[in-house]
Design a protein around this motif. Structure first.
Motif, PDB file in Angstrom:
ATOM      1  N   ILE A 266     -38.308 -24.878 -25.409  1.00 15.47           N
ATOM      2  CA  ILE A 266     -38.283 -23.107 -25.591  1.00 15.47           C
ATOM      3  C   ILE A 266     -39.355 -22.514 -26.169  1.00 15.47           C
ATOM      4  O   ILE A 266     -39.935 -21.597 -26.228  1.00 15.47           O
ATOM      5  N   GLU A 267     -40.426 -22.886 -26.781  1.00 13.34           N
ATOM      6  CA  GLU A 267     -41.306 -23.078 -27.801  1.00 13.34           C
ATOM      7  C   GLU A 267     -42.401 -23.221 -26.911  1.00 13.34           C
ATOM      8  O   GLU A 267     -43.833 -23.891 -27.739  1.00 13.34           O
ATOM      9  N   GLY A 268     -42.478 -24.647 -25.681  1.00 14.18           N
ATOM     10  CA  GLY A 268     -43.538 -24.747 -25.022  1.00 14.18           C
ATOM     11  C   GLY A 268     -43.490 -25.915 -24.356  1.00 14.18           C
ATOM     12  O   GLY A 268     -44.746 -26.698 -24.091  1.00 14.18           O
ATOM     13  N   GLY A 269     -42.749 -26.509 -24.958  1.00 14.06           N
ATOM     14  CA  GLY A 269     -42.427 -28.859 -25.215  1.00 14.06           C
ATOM     15  C   GLY A 269     -42.835 -28.854 -23.713  1.00 14.06           C
ATOM     16  O   GLY A 269     -41.805 -28.207 -23.351  1.00 14.06           O
ATOM     17  N   PRO A 270     -43.137 -29.990 -23.920  1.00 17.49           N
ATOM     18  CA  PRO A 270     -43.190 -31.207 -22.185  1.00 17.49           C
ATOM     19  C   PRO A 270     -41.314 -31.306 -21.800  1.00 17.49           C
ATOM     20  O   PRO A 270     -40.116 -31.132 -22.469  1.00 17.49           O
ATOM     21  N   VAL A 271     -41.227 -30.999 -20.367  1.00 20.46           N
ATOM     22  CA  VAL A 271     -39.930 -31.041 -20.045  1.00 20.46           C
ATOM     23  C   VAL A 271     -39.142 -31.717 -18.844  1.00 20.46           C
ATOM     24  O   VAL A 271     -41.030 -31.732 -18.349  1.00 20.46           O
ATOM     25  N   ARG A 272     -38.526 -33.152 -18.086  1.00 21.85           N
ATOM     26  CA  ARG A 272     -38.464 -32.819 -17.043  1.00 21.85           C
ATOM     27  C   ARG A 272     -37.598 -33.277 -16.645  1.00 21.85           C
ATOM     28  O   ARG A 272     -36.045 -33.421 -17.240  1.00 21.85           O
ATOM     29  N   ILE A 273     -37.443 -32.911 -15.554  1.00 16.85           N
ATOM     30  CA  ILE A 273     -35.872 -32.307 -14.343  1.00 16.85           C
ATOM     31  C   ILE A 273     -36.364 -33.460 -13.382  1.00 16.85           C
ATOM     32  O   ILE A 273     -37.080 -32.765 -12.356  1.00 16.85           O
ATOM     33  N   VAL A 274     -35.179 -33.716 -13.397  1.00 20.44           N
ATOM     34  CA  VAL A 274     -34.650 -34.870 -12.165  1.00 20.44           C
ATOM     35  C   VAL A 274     -33.082 -34.131 -11.530  1.00 20.44           C
ATOM     36  O   VAL A 274     -32.336 -33.962 -11.903  1.00 20.44           O
ATOM     37  N   LEU A 275     -33.804 -34.392 -10.184  1.00 23.82           N
ATOM     38  CA  LEU A 275     -32.238 -33.966  -9.111  1.00 23.82           C
ATOM     39  C   LEU A 275     -32.027 -35.178  -8.139  1.00 23.82           C
ATOM     40  O   LEU A 275     -33.508 -36.135  -7.939  1.00 23.82           O
ATOM     41  N   ILE A 276     -31.518 -35.684  -8.073  1.00 25.59           N
ATOM     42  CA  ILE A 276     -30.290 -35.875  -7.395  1.00 25.59           C
ATOM     43  C   ILE A 276     -29.841 -35.564  -6.560  1.00 25.59           C
ATOM     44  O   ILE A 276     -29.162 -34.144  -6.382  1.00 25.59           O
ATOM     45  N   GLY A 277     -29.834 -36.234  -4.891  1.00 25.79           N
ATOM     46  CA  GLY A 277     -28.149 -35.499  -4.056  1.00 25.79           C
ATOM     47  C   GLY A 277     -29.179 -36.036  -2.848  1.00 25.79           C
ATOM     48  O   GLY A 277     -29.933 -36.867  -2.922  1.00 25.79           O
ATOM     49  N   ASP A 278     -28.527 -35.051  -1.933  1.00 28.06           N
ATOM     50  CA  ASP A 278     -29.232 -35.452  -0.333  1.00 28.06           C
ATOM     51  C   ASP A 278     -30.076 -35.056  -0.020  1.00 28.06           C
ATOM     52  O   ASP A 278     -30.832 -34.250  -0.253  1.00 28.06           O
ATOM     53  N   SER A 279     -30.071 -34.921   1.720  1.00 34.91           N
ATOM     54  CA  SER A 279     -31.050 -33.699   2.528  1.00 34.91           C
ATOM     55  C   SER A 279     -31.370 -32.545   2.518  1.00 34.91           C
ATOM     56  O   SER A 279     -32.442 -32.257   1.613  1.00 34.91           O
ATOM     57  N   THR A 280     -30.389 -32.168   1.510  1.00 41.55           N
ATOM     58  CA  THR A 280     -30.419 -30.446   1.434  1.00 41.55           C
ATOM     59  C   THR A 280     -30.936 -29.530   0.162  1.00 41.55           C
ATOM     60  O   THR A 280     -31.649 -28.839   0.077  1.00 41.55           O
ATOM     61  N   THR A 281     -31.159 -31.230  -0.250  1.00 47.09           N
ATOM     62  CA  THR A 281     -31.874 -30.546  -2.092  1.00 47.09           C
ATOM     63  C   THR A 281     -33.191 -31.939  -1.583  1.00 47.09           C
ATOM     64  O   THR A 281     -34.264 -31.680  -2.580  1.00 47.09           O
ATOM     65  N   ALA A 282     -33.245 -32.756  -0.733  1.00 42.78           N
ATOM     66  CA  ALA A 282     -34.643 -33.927  -0.347  1.00 42.78           C
ATOM     67  C   ALA A 282     -35.992 -32.798  -0.176  1.00 42.78           C
ATOM     68  O   ALA A 282     -35.657 -32.121  -0.152  1.00 42.78           O
ATOM     69  N   PRO A 283     -37.312 -33.920  -0.627  1.00 42.25           N
ATOM     70  CA  PRO A 283     -38.053 -33.139  -0.373  1.00 42.25           C
ATOM     71  C   PRO A 283     -38.324 -32.214   1.777  1.00 42.25           C
ATOM     72  O   PRO A 283     -39.317 -31.507   1.314  1.00 42.25           O
ATOM     73  N   GLY A 284     -37.978 -33.102   2.044  1.00 47.62           N
ATOM     74  CA  GLY A 284     -38.453 -32.927   3.901  1.00 47.62           C
ATOM     75  C   GLY A 284     -37.900 -31.945   4.168  1.00 47.62           C
ATOM     76  O   GLY A 284     -38.435 -31.223   4.969  1.00 47.62           O
ATOM     77  N   GLY A 285     -36.476 -30.552   3.655  1.00 44.47           N
ATOM     78  CA  GLY A 285     -35.963 -29.837   3.940  1.00 44.47           C
ATOM     79  C   GLY A 285     -34.717 -29.820   2.991  1.00 44.47           C
ATOM     80  O   GLY A 285     -33.408 -28.552   3.608  1.00 44.47           O
ATOM     81  N   GLY A 286     -35.018 -29.807   1.759  1.00 45.82           N
ATOM     82  CA  GLY A 286     -33.886 -29.438   0.879  1.00 45.82           C
ATOM     83  C   GLY A 286     -34.072 -28.649  -0.277  1.00 45.82           C
ATOM     84  O   GLY A 286     -35.833 -28.077   0.143  1.00 45.82           O
ATOM     85  N   TRP A 287     -34.238 -27.683  -1.215  1.00 48.93           N
ATOM     86  CA  TRP A 287     -34.501 -26.996  -1.783  1.00 48.93           C
ATOM     87  C   TRP A 287     -35.482 -27.495  -3.021  1.00 48.93           C
ATOM     88  O   TRP A 287     -35.765 -26.409  -4.007  1.00 48.93           O
ATOM     89  N   GLY A 288     -35.116 -28.793  -2.961  1.00 50.44           N
ATOM     90  CA  GLY A 288     -36.060 -29.328  -4.367  1.00 50.44           C
ATOM     91  C   GLY A 288     -37.294 -28.747  -4.338  1.00 50.44           C
ATOM     92  O   GLY A 288     -37.804 -28.123  -5.805  1.00 50.44           O
ATOM     93  N   PRO A 289     -38.315 -28.649  -3.356  1.00 47.97           N
ATOM     94  CA  PRO A 289     -39.596 -28.241  -3.401  1.00 47.97           C
ATOM     95  C   PRO A 289     -39.884 -26.184  -4.134  1.00 47.97           C
ATOM     96  O   PRO A 289     -40.426 -26.484  -4.216  1.00 47.97           O
TER      97      PRO A 289
END
Length: 506
Positions: A266-289
């Motif tokens: 919350i004070e501005g430090g780095p954070v890593r968020i990982v998304l796992i799922g199927d094509s509706t989350t994936a880069p090609g046709g999902g909400w992930g991007p």
């Protein structure tokens, strides 16, 4: 189209972020069961300023010895009226605590908005008296708490509370009913007057202003704030009820590792968020991007979702092991579209194997110190009788909700949220989100002509809309991530109500 898109984004936009805790599983048959080794149970009864994620609840409970079973039954957005109307008071009684620490006022306060949760002073007083009487009838000792002050600093550098009348009313009820009272309103004002506005802001979560910029929330608390005011309430409870003094830690509880980590974020430090799922989350046709696009540069957003995968095949093919190697701070998981397929390499039963796989993701992400977040599947845009129709996906959404509640993790009901958006559209309008020539659609229709409209996957417009929805709803419970979601100017937001859970305002 720009206005149309802004309207859809606004449907699930969140300006006041604090919701409270992830929904917990409640079973009336086991509600009264206590943790082994405990000798006393204390329930917190109130609004979001008592919850764990946005209030002093986690700090309060941390300041007691292991002999205390501390249950947080507070709910974001609740008032003395809505807490009962939503059935939360009956649930609290069913837990059969020895003590109830009761604090309301923030949402009871009558303003020019005149919302349904607001309660005029006379009714507020009667509601409190009824809580006290019914608790005692159930052999529970009630303890009243004047509301935590909002951090409204004036030009003089001092707090100017808007809750004075409701605090006075709480005091009056305590005196009339001979109920123990904790003076949190006065004590929180005294503390903040002493430390000043800059230090007070370090105890706050954030929200967005009318320009979409991140500002301090003057009502709700981050981890540090929870431990400051939670300690005050715990110590005061020991004074108000001398029998409980022995259970209060002699020195203030320190932030645990997860709290220290959240404060850095919350004070501005780095954070890593990982998304796992199927094509509706994936880069090609999902909400992930679309999700990754609304995050600040502090966030490394890794989309590990894969076309055609189910929760089973994602594990069996080693994709989950690879995702764990990313060492994410948060893991957002969304499966269901391929779990329902007959293919034995992918099929799972929603109530058994699918639920077990979600528990595995939760358990193993926690084992590396990460925060798991469960999502229900994105709605397909196939309409029946003028509305989106996804009964098959609903089975997996129901199972995901149950697992999240039982594991006490954040749950984003993307199926309901996306269905709500689509329900306001015609089929033709919903088709403006459709992908074209998506690889997964081609694979599923091998040997057959590809469907003219792909109503499962998303084009760039769809990615932006549903990615924004996920981001805005994520920070309702993972409030430490609020500064890392880029806000929208108020000019892009319509007056349509949010489809997410109600929040505490101000």
């Amino acid at each position: 189209m720009r206005l149309f898109l802004a309207t859809l984004l606004a449907i699930t936009s969140v300006q006041a972020q604090a919701q409270g805790d992830p929904a917990k599983a409640f079973d009336a048959a086991t509600a009264a069961t206590r943790k082994p080794g405990t000798t006393v149970r204390i329930d917190l009864i109130g609004d979001s300023t008592q919850t764990n994620n946005a209030g002093y609840g986690r700090g309060f409970c941390a300041n007691f010895t292991p002999q205390v079973d501390c249950l947080n039954m507070a709910r974001g957005g609740a008032s003395t009226g809505t807490y009962r109307a939503m059935g939360l008071w009956d649930r609290a009684l069913a837990t059969k605590p020895d003590y109830m620490v009761i604090q309301f006022g923030h949402n009871d306060l009558v303003t020019k908005d005149h919302t349904d949760r607001q309660v005029p002073l006379p009714q507020y007083i009667e509601n409190l008296k009824r809580f006290v009487a019914e608790a005692r009838a159930a052999n529970i000792t009630p303890v009243l708490v004047t509301p935590l002050t909002r951090r409204y600093f004036g030009p003089d550098g001092k707090i100017h509370s808007d809750l004075t009348e409701y605090s006075d009313a709480m005091r009056g009820v305590a005196k009339e009913t001979n109920t123990p009272l904790i003076e949190l309103q006065d004590e929180s004002i005294a503390y903040l007057d002493k430390v000043g506005e800059a230090a007070g802001n370090k105890l706050a979560i954030t929200k967005k202003d009318n320009d979409g910029k991140t500002i301090f929330d003057k009502t709700h608390l981050d981890w540090a704030g929870s431990y400051v005011f939670g300690r005050i309430v715990a110590v005061d409870l020991g004074h108000a009820v001398p029998k409980l003094h022995q259970y209060v830690l002699p020195t203030a509880a320190m932030l645990p590792p997860q709290g220290i980590k959240a404060m850095k974020i919350i004070e501005g430090g780095p954070v890593r968020i990982v998304l796992i799922g199927d094509s509706t989350t994936a880069p090609g046709g999902g909400w992930g991007p679309g999700f990754c696009a609304v995050l600040t540069k502090n966030v490394t957003c890794i989309d590990e979702a894969l076309n055609g995968r189910s929760s089973k095949s994602f594990i069996d093919e080693g994709a989950w092991t690879k995702s764990l190697a990313d060492h994410g701070d948060y893991y957002l998981m969304q499966f269901g579209h391929n779990d329902q397929k007959d293919d034995p390499k992918r099929h799972t039963d929603p109530e058994t194997t699918y639920a077990e796989n979600l528990r595995k993701f939760i358990r193993e992400s926690r084992a590396i110190g990460a925060v798991p977040v469960v999502l229900s599947p994105l709605a397909r845009r196939t309409f029946k009788d003028g509305k989106p129709y996804n009964p098959d996906l609903q089975l997996y959404a129901n199972a995901a909700r149950r697992v999240a509640a039982e594991e006490n993790v954040t749950y984003i009901d993307l199926l309901s949220l996306s269905t709500s958006v689509l329900s306001k559209l015609t089929q033709a309008q919903a088709d403006e989100f459709d992908a074209v020539n998506h690889a997964d659609a081609k694979a599923e229709n091998a040997g057959k002509p590809a469907p003219a409209l792909d109503r499962t996957h998303l084009n760039d417009k769809g990615k932006a809309v549903f990615g924004r929805i996920v981001a805005d709803n994520l920070v309702r419970t993972q409030v430490e991530l609020g500064p890392d979601v880029i806000g929208q100017p108020a000019s892009q937001i319509t007056t349509e109500p949010s489809q997410a859970a109600p929040t505490d305002g101000h």
